[in-house]
Design a protein around this motif. Structure first.
Motif, PDB file in Angstrom:
ATOM      1  N   ASP A   1       0.811  -1.212   0.000  1.00  0.00           N
ATOM      2  CA  ASP A   1       0.000   0.000   0.000  1.00  0.00           C
ATOM      3  C   ASP A   1       0.851   1.272   0.000  1.00  0.00           C
ATOM      4  O   ASP A   1       0.536   2.241  -0.677  1.00  0.00           O
ATOM      5  CB  ASP A   1      -0.918   0.012   1.228  1.00  0.00           C
ATOM      6  CG  ASP A   1      -2.040  -1.003   1.083  1.00  0.00           C
ATOM      7  OD1 ASP A   1      -2.363  -1.351  -0.059  1.00  0.00           O
ATOM      8  OD2 ASP A   1      -2.577  -1.444   2.112  1.00  0.00           O
ATOM      9  N   TYR A   2       1.944   1.277   0.788  1.00  0.00           N
ATOM     10  CA  TYR A   2       2.698   2.516   0.890  1.00  0.00           C
ATOM     11  C   TYR A   2       3.415   2.859  -0.413  1.00  0.00           C
ATOM     12  O   TYR A   2       3.648   4.035  -0.702  1.00  0.00           O
ATOM     13  CB  TYR A   2       3.705   2.449   2.050  1.00  0.00           C
ATOM     14  CG  TYR A   2       4.830   1.450   1.862  1.00  0.00           C
ATOM     15  CD1 TYR A   2       6.027   1.827   1.255  1.00  0.00           C
ATOM     16  CD2 TYR A   2       4.724   0.152   2.325  1.00  0.00           C
ATOM     17  CE1 TYR A   2       7.059   0.921   1.089  1.00  0.00           C
ATOM     18  CE2 TYR A   2       5.741  -0.765   2.167  1.00  0.00           C
ATOM     19  CZ  TYR A   2       6.909  -0.369   1.553  1.00  0.00           C
ATOM     20  OH  TYR A   2       7.939  -1.258   1.383  1.00  0.00           O
ATOM     21  N   LEU A   3       3.753   1.857  -1.231  1.00  0.00           N
ATOM     22  CA  LEU A   3       4.378   2.130  -2.523  1.00  0.00           C
ATOM     23  C   LEU A   3       3.374   2.719  -3.504  1.00  0.00           C
ATOM     24  O   LEU A   3       3.695   3.613  -4.277  1.00  0.00           O
ATOM     25  CB  LEU A   3       4.972   0.842  -3.102  1.00  0.00           C
ATOM     26  CG  LEU A   3       6.214   0.306  -2.403  1.00  0.00           C
ATOM     27  CD1 LEU A   3       6.650  -1.007  -3.046  1.00  0.00           C
ATOM     28  CD2 LEU A   3       7.356   1.305  -2.455  1.00  0.00           C
ATOM     29  N   VAL A   4       2.170   2.207  -3.474  1.00  0.00           N
ATOM     30  CA  VAL A   4       1.146   2.667  -4.402  1.00  0.00           C
ATOM     31  C   VAL A   4       0.577   4.013  -3.955  1.00  0.00           C
ATOM     32  O   VAL A   4       0.310   4.883  -4.765  1.00  0.00           O
ATOM     33  CB  VAL A   4       0.009   1.631  -4.502  1.00  0.00           C
ATOM     34  CG1 VAL A   4      -1.131   2.143  -5.375  1.00  0.00           C
ATOM     35  CG2 VAL A   4       0.555   0.328  -5.053  1.00  0.00           C
ATOM     36  N   PHE A   5       0.425   4.186  -2.654  1.00  0.00           N
ATOM     37  CA  PHE A   5      -0.374   5.297  -2.152  1.00  0.00           C
ATOM     38  C   PHE A   5       0.446   6.515  -1.733  1.00  0.00           C
ATOM     39  O   PHE A   5       0.214   7.625  -2.207  1.00  0.00           O
ATOM     40  CB  PHE A   5      -1.205   4.795  -0.959  1.00  0.00           C
ATOM     41  CG  PHE A   5      -2.327   5.722  -0.592  1.00  0.00           C
ATOM     42  CD1 PHE A   5      -3.467   5.788  -1.372  1.00  0.00           C
ATOM     43  CD2 PHE A   5      -2.238   6.535   0.524  1.00  0.00           C
ATOM     44  CE1 PHE A   5      -4.507   6.645  -1.037  1.00  0.00           C
ATOM     45  CE2 PHE A   5      -3.257   7.387   0.871  1.00  0.00           C
ATOM     46  CZ  PHE A   5      -4.407   7.444   0.088  1.00  0.00           C
ATOM     47  N   THR A   6       1.450   6.334  -0.862  1.00  0.00           N
ATOM     48  CA  THR A   6       2.116   7.503  -0.282  1.00  0.00           C
ATOM     49  C   THR A   6       3.004   8.254  -1.266  1.00  0.00           C
ATOM     50  O   THR A   6       3.254   9.441  -1.084  1.00  0.00           O
ATOM     51  CB  THR A   6       2.963   7.099   0.940  1.00  0.00           C
ATOM     52  OG1 THR A   6       3.958   6.124   0.540  1.00  0.00           O
ATOM     53  CG2 THR A   6       2.095   6.512   2.028  1.00  0.00           C
ATOM     54  N   LYS A   7       3.472   7.574  -2.337  1.00  0.00           N
ATOM     55  CA  LYS A   7       4.331   8.257  -3.294  1.00  0.00           C
ATOM     56  C   LYS A   7       3.574   9.271  -4.149  1.00  0.00           C
ATOM     57  O   LYS A   7       4.186  10.015  -4.908  1.00  0.00           O
ATOM     58  CB  LYS A   7       5.046   7.234  -4.188  1.00  0.00           C
ATOM     59  CG  LYS A   7       6.170   6.509  -3.470  1.00  0.00           C
ATOM     60  CD  LYS A   7       6.985   5.643  -4.427  1.00  0.00           C
ATOM     61  CE  LYS A   7       8.153   4.981  -3.707  1.00  0.00           C
ATOM     62  NZ  LYS A   7       8.985   4.173  -4.618  1.00  0.00           N
ATOM     63  N   GLN A   8       2.268   9.317  -4.008  1.00  0.00           N
ATOM     64  CA  GLN A   8       1.489  10.309  -4.732  1.00  0.00           C
ATOM     65  C   GLN A   8       1.644  11.707  -4.146  1.00  0.00           C
ATOM     66  O   GLN A   8       1.339  12.691  -4.812  1.00  0.00           O
ATOM     67  CB  GLN A   8       0.003   9.937  -4.689  1.00  0.00           C
ATOM     68  CG  GLN A   8      -0.326   8.587  -5.272  1.00  0.00           C
ATOM     69  CD  GLN A   8      -1.796   8.280  -5.108  1.00  0.00           C
ATOM     70  OE1 GLN A   8      -2.639   9.055  -5.507  1.00  0.00           O
ATOM     71  NE2 GLN A   8      -2.111   7.142  -4.510  1.00  0.00           N
ATOM     72  N   PHE A   9       2.124  11.790  -2.914  1.00  0.00           N
ATOM     73  CA  PHE A   9       2.122  13.057  -2.199  1.00  0.00           C
ATOM     74  C   PHE A   9       3.537  13.627  -2.076  1.00  0.00           C
ATOM     75  O   PHE A   9       4.461  12.926  -1.653  1.00  0.00           O
ATOM     76  CB  PHE A   9       1.519  12.879  -0.805  1.00  0.00           C
ATOM     77  CG  PHE A   9       0.201  12.160  -0.824  1.00  0.00           C
ATOM     78  CD1 PHE A   9      -0.924  12.757  -1.360  1.00  0.00           C
ATOM     79  CD2 PHE A   9       0.089  10.865  -0.338  1.00  0.00           C
ATOM     80  CE1 PHE A   9      -2.131  12.093  -1.404  1.00  0.00           C
ATOM     81  CE2 PHE A   9      -1.109  10.187  -0.371  1.00  0.00           C
ATOM     82  CZ  PHE A   9      -2.231  10.805  -0.905  1.00  0.00           C
ATOM     83  N   ALA A  10       3.682  14.881  -2.454  1.00  0.00           N
ATOM     84  CA  ALA A  10       4.964  15.583  -2.304  1.00  0.00           C
ATOM     85  C   ALA A  10       4.968  16.278  -0.947  1.00  0.00           C
ATOM     86  O   ALA A  10       4.052  17.046  -0.622  1.00  0.00           O
ATOM     87  CB  ALA A  10       5.147  16.611  -3.419  1.00  0.00           C
ATOM     88  N   VAL A  11       5.996  16.010  -0.152  1.00  0.00           N
ATOM     89  CA  VAL A  11       6.128  16.600   1.176  1.00  0.00           C
ATOM     90  C   VAL A  11       7.302  17.568   1.157  1.00  0.00           C
ATOM     91  O   VAL A  11       8.395  17.228   0.688  1.00  0.00           O
ATOM     92  CB  VAL A  11       6.339  15.511   2.251  1.00  0.00           C
ATOM     93  CG1 VAL A  11       6.598  16.135   3.612  1.00  0.00           C
ATOM     94  CG2 VAL A  11       5.122  14.595   2.318  1.00  0.00           C
ATOM     95  N   HIS A  12       7.086  18.775   1.663  1.00  0.00           N
ATOM     96  CA  HIS A  12       8.090  19.833   1.632  1.00  0.00           C
ATOM     97  C   HIS A  12       8.554  20.152   3.058  1.00  0.00           C
ATOM     98  O   HIS A  12       7.745  20.191   3.986  1.00  0.00           O
ATOM     99  CB  HIS A  12       7.527  21.096   0.986  1.00  0.00           C
ATOM    100  CG  HIS A  12       6.910  20.854  -0.362  1.00  0.00           C
ATOM    101  ND1 HIS A  12       7.633  20.903  -1.531  1.00  0.00           N
ATOM    102  CD2 HIS A  12       5.636  20.522  -0.721  1.00  0.00           C
ATOM    103  CE1 HIS A  12       6.843  20.641  -2.549  1.00  0.00           C
ATOM    104  NE2 HIS A  12       5.631  20.394  -2.094  1.00  0.00           N
ATOM    105  N   VAL A  13       9.853  20.369   3.201  1.00  0.00           N
ATOM    106  CA  VAL A  13      10.445  20.685   4.505  1.00  0.00           C
ATOM    107  C   VAL A  13      11.214  21.992   4.380  1.00  0.00           C
ATOM    108  O   VAL A  13      12.007  22.168   3.445  1.00  0.00           O
ATOM    109  CB  VAL A  13      11.400  19.561   4.982  1.00  0.00           C
ATOM    110  CG1 VAL A  13      11.996  19.915   6.340  1.00  0.00           C
ATOM    111  CG2 VAL A  13      10.659  18.224   5.055  1.00  0.00           C
ATOM    112  N   GLN A  14      10.980  22.926   5.305  1.00  0.00           N
ATOM    113  CA  GLN A  14      11.701  24.192   5.353  1.00  0.00           C
ATOM    114  C   GLN A  14      12.130  24.465   6.784  1.00  0.00           C
ATOM    115  O   GLN A  14      11.444  24.100   7.736  1.00  0.00           O
ATOM    116  CB  GLN A  14      10.819  25.346   4.864  1.00  0.00           C
ATOM    117  CG  GLN A  14      10.475  25.291   3.388  1.00  0.00           C
ATOM    118  CD  GLN A  14      11.582  25.862   2.511  1.00  0.00           C
ATOM    119  OE1 GLN A  14      12.605  26.329   3.015  1.00  0.00           O
ATOM    120  NE2 GLN A  14      11.371  25.845   1.209  1.00  0.00           N
TER     121      GLN A  14
END
Length: 249
Positions: free
Chosen positions: A14-27
């Motif tokens: 699930d995490y390969l299919v699902f979480t890679k859709q989201f871009a997370v930004h860190v500042q």
């Protein structure tokens, strides 16, 4: 061949299919503060973060993580899930280790842990003392309006060519789909996600459904549908549902 596709998609973690859709930004901010965010998506009910900050130690192989941030939120700030800690001090040379969690349909998905070496480019230094999210939205508002206007013009031209009966529907042919596919939405989005050029369109899938001979879905706009057909050509066994209906009739 279709059976092999279906089995492969269902068995993907699930995490390969699902979480890679989201871009997370860190500042990182000076003298203190850290901000992490991801854009709003219909697939996100809550967004969570498990983050650690540490500095290298000569007596150990890796950094010693002595700062942490464990937060989840379901509140949107200017169209983003926004997590921050104004008191955390992060310096150049530190290591950030984090993973994020997303709740969708009461199911928790988490990403793999990621590491970031803090360099100067990670620091956000606004010239004016405005809230970061306000600056970001202000800079992008004009561009978003222009893109939306261009999309509207393209939609109008496409309808002139194809006629008003054109729809946003597409179809994956698959015999015995109801027995092979447990989750139509996950099946469609995982198929699209396998084609790199189609990944930005995964969140434009509006509805999905199972039929006895395949899996159907509707894109957000007619333009999105045509992009899927064009970019997926040669990669996906995909049918324009409008053409399918014409052939059936």
């Amino acid at each position: 061949m279709r059976l092999a596709w279906a089995q492969e998609d269902v068995l993907l973690p699930d995490y390969l299919v699902f979480t890679k859709q989201f871009a997370v930004h860190v500042q990182v901010r000076e003298p203190s503060g850290i901000m992490v965010w991801t854009r709003d998506s219909p697939l996100i009910e809550t967004f969570g973060l498990e983050l650690y900050v540490g500095r290298g130690n000569h007596s150990s192989r890796g950094p010693i993580f002595d700062r942490q941030l464990l937060v989840n939120t379901s509140v949107l700030v200017d169209g983003k899930f926004f997590i921050h800690d104004d008191g955390m001090v992060v310096e150049v040379g530190d290591t950030i280790r984090y993973r994020f969690m997303v709740t969708h349909k009461k199911t928790l998905f988490h990403s793999n842990f990621r590491r970031i070496l803090v360099t100067d480019h990670l620091f956000y230094r606004p010239k004016k003392n405005y809230c970061f999210s306000q600056c970001l939205v202000g800079d992008q508002q004009v561009a978003h309006e222009e893109v939306a206007h261009l999309k509207q013009l393209l939609e109008q031209k496409i309808l002139q060519c194809l006629g008003t009966q054109a729809s946003e529907h597409l179809f994956f042919p698959l015999e015995n789909a109801s027995k092979l596919v447990a989750d139509a939405e996950l099946y469609v989005k995982s198929r699209l996600f396998q084609v790199e050029a189609l990944r930005p369109l995964v969140n434009s899938v509006v509805t999905t459904y199972l039929a006895h001979n395949g899996v159907g879905f509707r894109m957000y706009t007619l333009l999105d549908k045509l992009k899927v057909l064009e970019l997926g050509q040669g990669y996906l066994d995909l049918i324009d549902f409008d053409s399918f209906l014409e052939e059936s009739n």
